[in-house]
Design a protein around this motif. Structure first.
Motif, PDB file in Angstrom:
ATOM      1  N   ALA A 143     -21.110  -7.592   3.092  1.00 12.58           N
ATOM      2  CA  ALA A 143     -21.608  -6.219   3.174  1.00 12.58           C
ATOM      3  C   ALA A 143     -20.825  -5.310   2.235  1.00 12.58           C
ATOM      4  CB  ALA A 143     -21.511  -5.710   4.609  1.00 12.58           C
ATOM      5  N   ILE A 144     -19.511  -5.460   2.228  1.00 11.11           N
ATOM      6  CA  ILE A 144     -18.679  -4.668   1.318  1.00 11.11           C
ATOM      7  C   ILE A 144     -19.071  -4.955  -0.127  1.00 11.11           C
ATOM      8  CG2 ILE A 144     -16.321  -4.361   0.456  1.00 11.11           C
ATOM      9  CD1 ILE A 144     -15.424  -4.894   3.420  1.00 11.11           C
ATOM     10  N   ALA A 145     -19.270  -6.213  -0.443  1.00  8.77           N
ATOM     11  CA  ALA A 145     -19.677  -6.586  -1.804  1.00  8.77           C
ATOM     12  C   ALA A 145     -21.051  -6.006  -2.135  1.00  8.77           C
ATOM     13  CB  ALA A 145     -19.690  -8.108  -1.945  1.00  8.77           C
ATOM     14  N   ALA A 146     -21.959  -6.008  -1.168  1.00  9.72           N
ATOM     15  CA  ALA A 146     -23.295  -5.457  -1.406  1.00  9.72           C
ATOM     16  C   ALA A 146     -23.202  -3.983  -1.776  1.00  9.72           C
ATOM     17  CB  ALA A 146     -24.174  -5.641  -0.174  1.00  9.72           C
ATOM     18  N   PHE A 147     -22.347  -3.237  -1.096  1.00 10.86           N
ATOM     19  CA  PHE A 147     -22.170  -1.825  -1.438  1.00 10.86           C
ATOM     20  C   PHE A 147     -21.524  -1.666  -2.801  1.00 10.86           C
ATOM     21  CE2 PHE A 147     -22.933  -0.683   3.002  1.00 10.86           C
ATOM     22  CZ  PHE A 147     -23.721   0.443   2.807  1.00 10.86           C
ATOM     23  N   SER A 148     -20.509  -2.432  -3.077  1.00 13.50           N
ATOM     24  CA  SER A 148     -19.800  -2.240  -4.338  1.00 13.50           C
ATOM     25  C   SER A 148     -20.666  -2.626  -5.527  1.00 13.50           C
ATOM     26  CB  SER A 148     -18.496  -3.022  -4.349  1.00 13.50           C
ATOM     27  OG  SER A 148     -18.732  -4.408  -4.298  1.00 13.50           O
ATOM     28  N   VAL A 149     -21.498  -3.629  -5.373  1.00 15.31           N
ATOM     29  CA  VAL A 149     -22.353  -4.067  -6.478  1.00 15.31           C
ATOM     30  C   VAL A 149     -23.562  -3.173  -6.619  1.00 15.31           C
ATOM     31  CG1 VAL A 149     -23.912  -5.918  -7.210  1.00 15.31           C
ATOM     32  CG2 VAL A 149     -21.632  -6.473  -6.378  1.00 15.31           C
ATOM     33  N   ARG A 150     -24.137  -2.752  -5.503  1.00 20.68           N
ATOM     34  CA  ARG A 150     -25.445  -2.114  -5.559  1.00 20.68           C
ATOM     35  C   ARG A 150     -25.439  -0.605  -5.420  1.00 20.68           C
ATOM     36  NH1 ARG A 150     -25.843  -7.091  -2.909  1.00 20.68           N
ATOM     37  NH2 ARG A 150     -27.230  -8.484  -4.035  1.00 20.68           N
ATOM     38  N   SER A 151     -24.430  -0.011  -4.800  1.00 16.78           N
ATOM     39  CA  SER A 151     -24.503   1.415  -4.528  1.00 16.78           C
ATOM     40  C   SER A 151     -24.166   2.271  -5.737  1.00 16.78           C
ATOM     41  CB  SER A 151     -23.605   1.792  -3.353  1.00 16.78           C
ATOM     42  OG  SER A 151     -22.258   1.587  -3.681  1.00 16.78           O
ATOM     43  N   GLY A 152     -23.551   1.719  -6.773  1.00 16.42           N
ATOM     44  CA  GLY A 152     -23.229   2.501  -7.953  1.00 16.42           C
ATOM     45  C   GLY A 152     -24.463   3.039  -8.645  1.00 16.42           C
ATOM     46  N   ASP A 153     -25.517   2.270  -8.648  1.00 22.18           N
ATOM     47  CA  ASP A 153     -26.773   2.687  -9.267  1.00 22.18           C
ATOM     48  C   ASP A 153     -27.897   2.160  -8.396  1.00 22.18           C
ATOM     49  OD1 ASP A 153     -28.821   3.489 -10.851  1.00 22.18           O
ATOM     50  OD2 ASP A 153     -28.163   2.432 -12.645  1.00 22.18           O
ATOM     51  N   MET A 154     -27.972   2.697  -7.190  1.00 23.19           N
ATOM     52  CA  MET A 154     -28.900   2.149  -6.195  1.00 23.19           C
ATOM     53  C   MET A 154     -30.351   2.236  -6.650  1.00 23.19           C
ATOM     54  SD  MET A 154     -29.026   2.811  -2.127  1.00 23.19           S
ATOM     55  CE  MET A 154     -27.389   2.161  -1.872  1.00 23.19           C
ATOM     56  N   HIS A 155     -30.741   3.330  -7.282  1.00 26.49           N
ATOM     57  CA  HIS A 155     -32.135   3.443  -7.713  1.00 26.49           C
ATOM     58  C   HIS A 155     -32.503   2.308  -8.662  1.00 26.49           C
ATOM     59  CE1 HIS A 155     -35.972   5.146  -8.735  1.00 26.49           C
ATOM     60  NE2 HIS A 155     -35.665   5.028 -10.000  1.00 26.49           N
ATOM     61  N   ARG A 156     -31.666   2.071  -9.642  1.00 27.43           N
ATOM     62  CA  ARG A 156     -31.933   0.995 -10.596  1.00 27.43           C
ATOM     63  C   ARG A 156     -31.980  -0.351  -9.878  1.00 27.43           C
ATOM     64  NH1 ARG A 156     -27.977  -0.772 -15.397  1.00 27.43           N
ATOM     65  NH2 ARG A 156     -29.115  -2.612 -16.024  1.00 27.43           N
ATOM     66  N   TYR A 157     -31.089  -0.549  -8.927  1.00 29.26           N
ATOM     67  CA  TYR A 157     -31.086  -1.803  -8.178  1.00 29.26           C
ATOM     68  C   TYR A 157     -32.422  -2.018  -7.481  1.00 29.26           C
ATOM     69  CZ  TYR A 157     -30.346  -5.181  -4.551  1.00 29.26           C
ATOM     70  OH  TYR A 157     -30.493  -6.251  -3.729  1.00 29.26           O
ATOM     71  N   PHE A 158     -32.910  -0.995  -6.780  1.00 31.87           N
ATOM     72  CA  PHE A 158     -34.175  -1.156  -6.075  1.00 31.87           C
ATOM     73  C   PHE A 158     -35.323  -1.411  -7.042  1.00 31.87           C
ATOM     74  CE2 PHE A 158     -32.070   0.955  -2.475  1.00 31.87           C
ATOM     75  CZ  PHE A 158     -32.379   0.015  -1.516  1.00 31.87           C
ATOM     76  N   VAL A 159     -35.377  -0.647  -8.092  1.00 31.36           N
ATOM     77  CA  VAL A 159     -36.487  -0.804  -9.030  1.00 31.36           C
ATOM     78  C   VAL A 159     -36.467  -2.182  -9.675  1.00 31.36           C
ATOM     79  CG1 VAL A 159     -37.470   0.026 -11.200  1.00 31.36           C
ATOM     80  CG2 VAL A 159     -36.727   1.653  -9.454  1.00 31.36           C
ATOM     81  N   GLU A 160     -35.310  -2.617 -10.134  1.00 37.37           N
ATOM     82  CA  GLU A 160     -35.244  -3.867 -10.875  1.00 37.37           C
ATOM     83  C   GLU A 160     -35.220  -5.115  -9.993  1.00 37.37           C
ATOM     84  OE1 GLU A 160     -31.993  -3.615 -13.578  1.00 37.37           O
ATOM     85  OE2 GLU A 160     -32.913  -1.983 -14.708  1.00 37.37           O
ATOM     86  N   CYS A 161     -34.589  -5.038  -8.834  1.00 41.63           N
ATOM     87  CA  CYS A 161     -34.383  -6.257  -8.051  1.00 41.63           C
ATOM     88  C   CYS A 161     -35.306  -6.410  -6.856  1.00 41.63           C
ATOM     89  CB  CYS A 161     -32.938  -6.321  -7.556  1.00 41.63           C
ATOM     90  SG  CYS A 161     -31.750  -6.408  -8.892  1.00 41.63           S
ATOM     91  N   HIS A 207     -25.313   5.001   1.863  1.00 35.61           N
ATOM     92  CA  HIS A 207     -24.853   4.457   3.132  1.00 35.61           C
ATOM     93  C   HIS A 207     -25.732   3.312   3.631  1.00 35.61           C
ATOM     94  CE1 HIS A 207     -27.778   7.559   4.150  1.00 35.61           C
ATOM     95  NE2 HIS A 207     -28.032   6.837   5.225  1.00 35.61           N
ATOM     96  N   MET A 208     -26.648   2.877   2.797  1.00 33.64           N
ATOM     97  CA  MET A 208     -27.551   1.805   3.177  1.00 33.64           C
ATOM     98  C   MET A 208     -27.848   0.964   1.942  1.00 33.64           C
ATOM     99  SD  MET A 208     -31.351   2.268   4.825  1.00 33.64           S
ATOM    100  CE  MET A 208     -30.676   3.251   6.147  1.00 33.64           C
ATOM    101  N   VAL A 209     -27.895  -0.342   2.149  1.00 31.82           N
ATOM    102  CA  VAL A 209     -28.253  -1.217   1.043  1.00 31.82           C
ATOM    103  C   VAL A 209     -28.993  -2.433   1.602  1.00 31.82           C
ATOM    104  CG1 VAL A 209     -26.082  -2.524   0.978  1.00 31.82           C
ATOM    105  CG2 VAL A 209     -27.405  -2.238  -1.114  1.00 31.82           C
ATOM    106  N   PHE A 210     -29.900  -2.972   0.799  1.00 35.86           N
ATOM    107  CA  PHE A 210     -30.709  -4.133   1.147  1.00 35.86           C
ATOM    108  C   PHE A 210     -30.484  -5.202   0.089  1.00 35.86           C
ATOM    109  CE2 PHE A 210     -33.379  -1.801   4.116  1.00 35.86           C
ATOM    110  CZ  PHE A 210     -33.275  -0.502   3.665  1.00 35.86           C
ATOM    111  N   TRP A 211     -30.547  -6.457   0.499  1.00 35.31           N
ATOM    112  CA  TRP A 211     -30.501  -7.540  -0.473  1.00 35.31           C
ATOM    113  C   TRP A 211     -31.136  -8.772   0.150  1.00 35.31           C
ATOM    114  CZ3 TRP A 211     -26.615  -6.175   2.666  1.00 35.31           C
ATOM    115  CH2 TRP A 211     -25.833  -7.153   3.268  1.00 35.31           C
ATOM    116  N   TRP A 212     -31.561  -9.654  -0.716  1.00 37.62           N
ATOM    117  CA  TRP A 212     -32.204 -10.895  -0.265  1.00 37.62           C
ATOM    118  C   TRP A 212     -31.148 -11.936   0.069  1.00 37.62           C
ATOM    119  CZ3 TRP A 212     -36.851  -9.998   1.075  1.00 37.62           C
ATOM    120  CH2 TRP A 212     -37.661  -9.145   0.340  1.00 37.62           C
ATOM    121  N   VAL A 213     -31.396 -12.686   1.142  1.00 35.47           N
ATOM    122  CA  VAL A 213     -30.520 -13.798   1.517  1.00 35.47           C
ATOM    123  C   VAL A 213     -31.393 -15.019   1.779  1.00 35.47           C
ATOM    124  CG1 VAL A 213     -28.698 -12.337   2.479  1.00 35.47           C
ATOM    125  CG2 VAL A 213     -30.509 -13.177   3.985  1.00 35.47           C
TER     126      VAL A 213
END
Length: 158
Positions: free
Chosen positions: A117-135, A100-106
């Motif tokens: 925001a919708i795109a951020a969830f669809s791209v990042r929430s599927g594998d949020m842990h990997r997103y945070f670690v890698e990005c 229910h929460m996502v962060f990204w750089w702008v």
């Protein structure tokens, strides 16, 4: 670069319900506090100076903001009166089973919209842990990386 954040939640009751009064009666005060906080850049607003009339996904309320740094956001969330409302969120919002929460750089000066925001969830929430670690985590100082992981995966104030 600035840090954008979006979090969503489903209200337990209509915003006019007396059980929502404490939350609704303090929105202007808490939003004003955010705007005065060091590192605050921007927040999403509807016609009523907050975002309670805006929805995303399956009728979820949305909160979106941009901050100069993760540390600035962390300070506002956990080191101001905001934390008192954060601790009470279960009284006003249903438990979310999905991320229910996502962060990204702008880019500095960019103001995300609901479609982003919708795109951020669809791209990042599927594998949020990997997103945070890698990005994010690999590009932040340890304290900031810890904040992002803590907010995303562990309810630090349960």
């Amino acid at each position: 670069m600035h840090l954008a954040e979006v979090n969503i939640g489903k209200f337990r009751y209509p915003t006019t319900d007396p059980r929502m009064a404490e939350f609704m009666d303090n929105l202007d005060r808490i939003n004003a506090l955010a705007e005065r906080s060091p590192g605050f850049v921007w927040r999403l607003m509807g016609d009523n100076n907050n975002a309670t009339d805006l929805r995303i996904g399956d009728d979820n309320a949305v909160n979106m903001s941009v901050w100069e740094s993760p540390e600035a956001l962390e300070h506002y969330v956990f080191k101001t009166v905001h934390v008192q409302f954060y601790k009470k969120r279960a009284a006003w919002f249903e438990l979310m089973e999905k991320p229910h929460m996502v962060f990204w750089w702008v880019e500095e000066g960019h103001r995300p919209d609901l479609q982003e925001a919708i795109a951020a969830f669809s791209v990042r929430s599927g594998d949020m842990h990997r997103y945070f670690v890698e990005c994010l985590v690999d590009h932040l100082p340890p304290a900031a990386a810890g904040f992002l992981v803590r907010v995303s995966f562990v309810d630090a104030l349960a």
